[in-house]
Design an enzyme around this catalytic site. Structure first.
Site, mmCIF file in Angstrom:
data_model
loop_
_atom_site.group_PDB
_atom_site.id
_atom_site.type_symbol
_atom_site.label_atom_id
_atom_site.label_comp_id
_atom_site.label_asym_id
_atom_site.label_seq_id
_atom_site.Cartn_x
_atom_site.Cartn_y
_atom_site.Cartn_z
ATOM 1 N N GLY A 18 0.816 -1.220 0.000
ATOM 2 C CA GLY A 18 0.000 0.000 0.000
ATOM 3 C C GLY A 18 0.844 1.261 0.000
ATOM 4 O O GLY A 18 1.967 1.277 0.508
ATOM 5 N N GLU B 104 -7.641 8.350 1.919
ATOM 6 C CA GLU B 104 -7.400 9.807 1.981
ATOM 7 C C GLU B 104 -6.025 10.136 2.551
ATOM 8 O O GLU B 104 -5.460 11.193 2.280
ATOM 9 C CB GLU B 104 -8.426 10.486 2.907
ATOM 10 N N ASP C 220 5.559 -8.069 5.025
ATOM 11 C CA ASP C 220 5.623 -9.134 4.012
ATOM 12 C C ASP C 220 6.721 -8.854 2.990
ATOM 13 O O ASP C 220 7.482 -9.746 2.621
ATOM 14 C CB ASP C 220 4.297 -9.205 3.241
ATOM 15 N N LYS D 230 8.257 0.589 5.350
ATOM 16 C CA LYS D 230 7.138 1.400 4.855
ATOM 17 C C LYS D 230 5.806 0.832 5.321
ATOM 18 O O LYS D 230 5.625 -0.378 5.254
ATOM 19 C CB LYS D 230 7.167 1.389 3.328
ATOM 20 N N THR D 231 4.926 1.568 5.839
ATOM 21 C CA THR D 231 3.489 1.280 5.937
ATOM 22 C C THR D 231 2.837 2.332 6.839
ATOM 23 O O THR D 231 3.361 2.643 7.920
ATOM 24 C CB THR D 231 3.133 -0.140 6.477
ATOM 25 N N ARG E 180 1.050 -5.669 -5.058
ATOM 26 C CA ARG E 180 1.060 -6.567 -3.902
ATOM 27 C C ARG E 180 1.523 -7.983 -4.240
ATOM 28 O O ARG E 180 1.328 -8.904 -3.455
ATOM 29 C CB ARG E 180 -0.342 -6.617 -3.281
ATOM 30 N N ASP F 94 0.355 1.813 8.455
ATOM 31 C CA ASP F 94 -0.220 1.099 9.603
ATOM 32 C C ASP F 94 0.672 1.168 10.844
ATOM 33 O O ASP F 94 0.214 0.909 11.949
ATOM 34 C CB ASP F 94 -0.467 -0.369 9.248
HETATM 35 P P1 FBP Z 1 0.600 -1.965 3.596
HETATM 36 O O1 FBP Z 1 0.603 -2.832 4.812
HETATM 37 O O2 FBP Z 1 0.950 -2.681 2.363
HETATM 38 O O3 FBP Z 1 1.428 -0.722 3.790
HETATM 39 O O4 FBP Z 1 -0.887 -1.424 3.353
HETATM 40 C C1 FBP Z 1 -1.615 -0.851 4.363
HETATM 41 C C2 FBP Z 1 -3.052 -0.548 3.989
HETATM 42 O O5 FBP Z 1 -3.201 0.830 3.702
HETATM 43 C C3 FBP Z 1 -3.990 -0.963 5.109
HETATM 44 O O6 FBP Z 1 -4.107 0.052 6.064
HETATM 45 C C4 FBP Z 1 -5.253 -1.281 4.351
HETATM 46 O O7 FBP Z 1 -6.049 -2.228 5.022
HETATM 47 C C5 FBP Z 1 -4.741 -1.865 3.077
HETATM 48 O O8 FBP Z 1 -3.483 -1.270 2.846
HETATM 49 C C6 FBP Z 1 -5.668 -1.627 1.922
HETATM 50 O O9 FBP Z 1 -5.181 -2.313 0.830
HETATM 51 P P2 FBP Z 1 -5.516 -1.970 -0.673
HETATM 52 O O10 FBP Z 1 -4.679 -0.802 -1.070
HETATM 53 O O11 FBP Z 1 -5.082 -3.202 -1.401
HETATM 54 O O12 FBP Z 1 -6.970 -1.679 -0.754
#
Ligand code: FBP
Length: 571
Positions: free
Chosen positions: A108, A444, A203, A229-230, A172, A232
């Protein structure tokens, strides 16, 4: 090899400007004044990059768990020390060496990704002039299919300090099977790569370690470095204090939550339920709570630790609504983590049973398949609102997970609280009104212009990745420390990826995983929140942080989570 954006059809006169390799150069004439001004921003570097540096090795590393199995899975890399860059009179690298480095964005979006790439690029310009930086397009699939473009200053410039991952885009896909590892090997051989930088979450960094191990076992010269990176915030360890993007995303969400709080108080008639991204951990919800002081913030890890049922979660919120009603307040703001339903043990059981059933049956309208659910799971399933039932049956993601971003937990809670409050009205324990408004803040926040913190942190991560590859390191994750000090005092190094790893048993085999860092209930951020939440429940202690500032009093503030975890703020 496919060089993307090449002028296969011929660039028409007056058409878009292209680099020598044919990549289309983004036109910045349509940028907003703020976007334009950020292009000129030069993030300050940690002082170790102001002079020559050497590499200092730490003690041999181990693993986060089950070291014996990690050693078997990573025979070449296991035990290698983490490293730190230290100022020195002589450089630890050959400045005449021309490197070929590839970079990939994985998973993401997270604000700051472009600055990591800018950091790698500028490092190479300054310390290994004449090097080439390749960008793999569309995430790890770009490595397997060898879809690359050459990153030049002209091509990179429009992305400096800008949000998004659109410079090379992300994906992904995982490099998993023996065939896919061979494809990756073919690509790095074709491009003659000295190094690969994987910018990703848990991952993707597990994948980075597997690639580093594989390349070394095959005696390839390509070294691999990961970057955390994330949004989250769940990829961190003692040496990797934070993942990039978390700071910006939380500040964007907090601005919007603060605005909603003012609206709630102004009209006095709505309860706003805001679901916040964060697939597994509740760090974003906790940070936004610390920034804005909502009436309730549900922290998934606490729900799980106390084995709460959905009804208990509902009742906790309904209790706050009743207390506030008794004070004449019929409005409020409630924060919910995206992954909440995954934390509720009874829903975990239900999802596990649904996964089994979905693997073998069609869950159609007729509903006979529901007979296969154990009675408690069936009772829970039919008690859920219809839309949530449907969302729980949606297709799983490529890893077999429920797609929590698509489950409208905020709407489910509103409808369950309505039912609960109706019952309380009949019992005459609630005499107020309750009108819910549902929000989901996710996408957002993922591509906003990075805060000064994320812009500087990412630029430093890019320099770190470049320097680690230049000094011959592999299987490390770039790690920047001392983050609550001024950025010139930040430390720079690389942590052995295997040190972050544990194993999970999947399909009868041990699989290496970087464990997600969840909210710690005995950690400083949660303790701070727990000490204040009862007051926030009834009083309107709302804070309105306002938009992200690039200059001015709060411009260089980091987030509460980082400050509390690093001891720069008292609980
Ligand atoms: P990453 O763990 O790959 O950084 O992604 C985080 C995230 O933004 C989560 O918060 C969310 O649940 C998910 O990606 C949404 O995934 P997608 O972009 O595939 O809809």
């Amino acid at each position: 090899m496919t060089i993307m954006g090449t002028v296969a059809n011929g660039a028409e006169a007056g058409g878009p400007k292209k680099t020598a390799e044919g990549a289309v150069v983004r036109d910045i004439s349509s940028y907003s004044p703020v976007q334009g001004s950020r292009l000129e921003h030069k993030p300050p570097l940690p002082s170790v990059f102001h002079s020559n540096f050497r590499i200092s090795h730490g003690p041999p590393s181990s693993a986060a768990g089950n070291a014996a199995e990690i050693e078997k899975l990573f025979p070449c890399l296991f035990g290698q020390p983490s490293v730190q860059l230290r100022p020195s009179e002589r450089a630890a690298y050959n400045a005449d060496q021309k490197l070929k480095i590839g970079v990939v964005l994985s998973g993401g979006q997270a604000p700051g990704g472009h600055n990591v790439i800018a950091g790698i690029f500028d490092y190479l310009q300054e310390h290994a002039e004449g090097s080439i930086l390749y960008g793999f397009r569309g995430g790890p699939a770009g490595i397997m299919r060898n879809k690359v473009l050459v990153i030049t200053e002209e091509f990179l410039f429009p992305f400096r300090n800008q949000g998004g991952f659109d410079i090379i885009c992300s994906g992904r896909d995982k490099i998993e099977t023996p065939e896919q590892f061979l494809q990756a090997e073919q690509t790095v051989k074709t491009l003659d790569l000295d190094g690969l930088v994987v910018i990703g979450g848990d991952d993707s960094n597990t994948n980075a370690a597997l690639l580093a191990e594989y390349f070394r076992s095959r005696n390839l010269k390509t070294h691999v470095i990961g970057c955390p990176k994330t949004i989250d915030g769940d990829l961190k360890s003692s040496h990797v204090p934070i993942s990039f993007g978390f700071d910006t995303a939380c500040k964007i969400y907090s601005e919007m939550i603060g605005n909603i709080m003012v609206d709630a108080r102004s009209t006095g008639k709505y309860y706003h339920f805001v679901r916040l991204m964060g697939r597994a951990a509740s760090h974003i919800t906790l940070e936004c709570a610390l920034q804005t002081h909502p009436n309730v913030a549900v922290i998934g890890e606490e729900v799980n630790a106390h084995k709460q049922t959905l009804r208990q979660v509902t009742n906790t919120i309904a209790d706050v609504v009743c207390k506030r009603a008794a004070m004449g307040k019929h409005y409020g703001v409630i924060l919910i983590p995206e992954g909440l339903i995954d934390f509720i043990p009874e829903i975990q059981h239900l999802i596990a049973e649904l996964n089994e059933i979905l693997a073998t049956s069609v869950c159609d309208e007729a509903g006979h398949w529901k007979e296969k659910l154990a009675p408690p799971c069936r009772a829970l399933f039919v008690s859920l609102p219809h839309n949530i039932q449907e969302e729980l049956l949606l297709e799983r993601d490529p890893h077999g997970n429920v797609q929590v971003a698509r489950i409208e937990t905020e709407k489910m809670l509103i409808s369950m609280i309505e039912t609960e409050l109706l019952a309380r009205k009949h019992e005459e324990t609630f005499a107020g009104t309750f009108k819910g408004q549902a929000h989901f803040f996710g996408y957002e926040g993922r591509c906003g212009m990075p805060t000064n913190f994320d812009a500087t942190y990412c630029y430093a991560l890019g320099f770190a990745a470049g320097s680690l590859l230049h000094t011959g390191q592999t299987g490390l994750i770039a790690s920047i420390g001392n983050l609550t000090a001024p950025s010139t005092d930040w430390t720079v190094g690389g942590t052995a990826l295997t040190e972050l790893m544990d194993v999970e048993r999947r399909k009868g085999k041990f699989k290496p995983v970087i464990k997600k860092a969840m909210v710690e209930l005995d950690g400083a951020p949660f303790k701070k929140f727990a000490s204040l939440r009862d007051q926030w429940a009834v009083e309107d202690s709302y804070l309105c942080p306002g938009p992200i500032q690039f200059s001015g009093p709060t411009a260089n503030d980091t987030n509460y989570t980082l400050k509390l975890e690093l001891g720069a703020l008292d609980v």
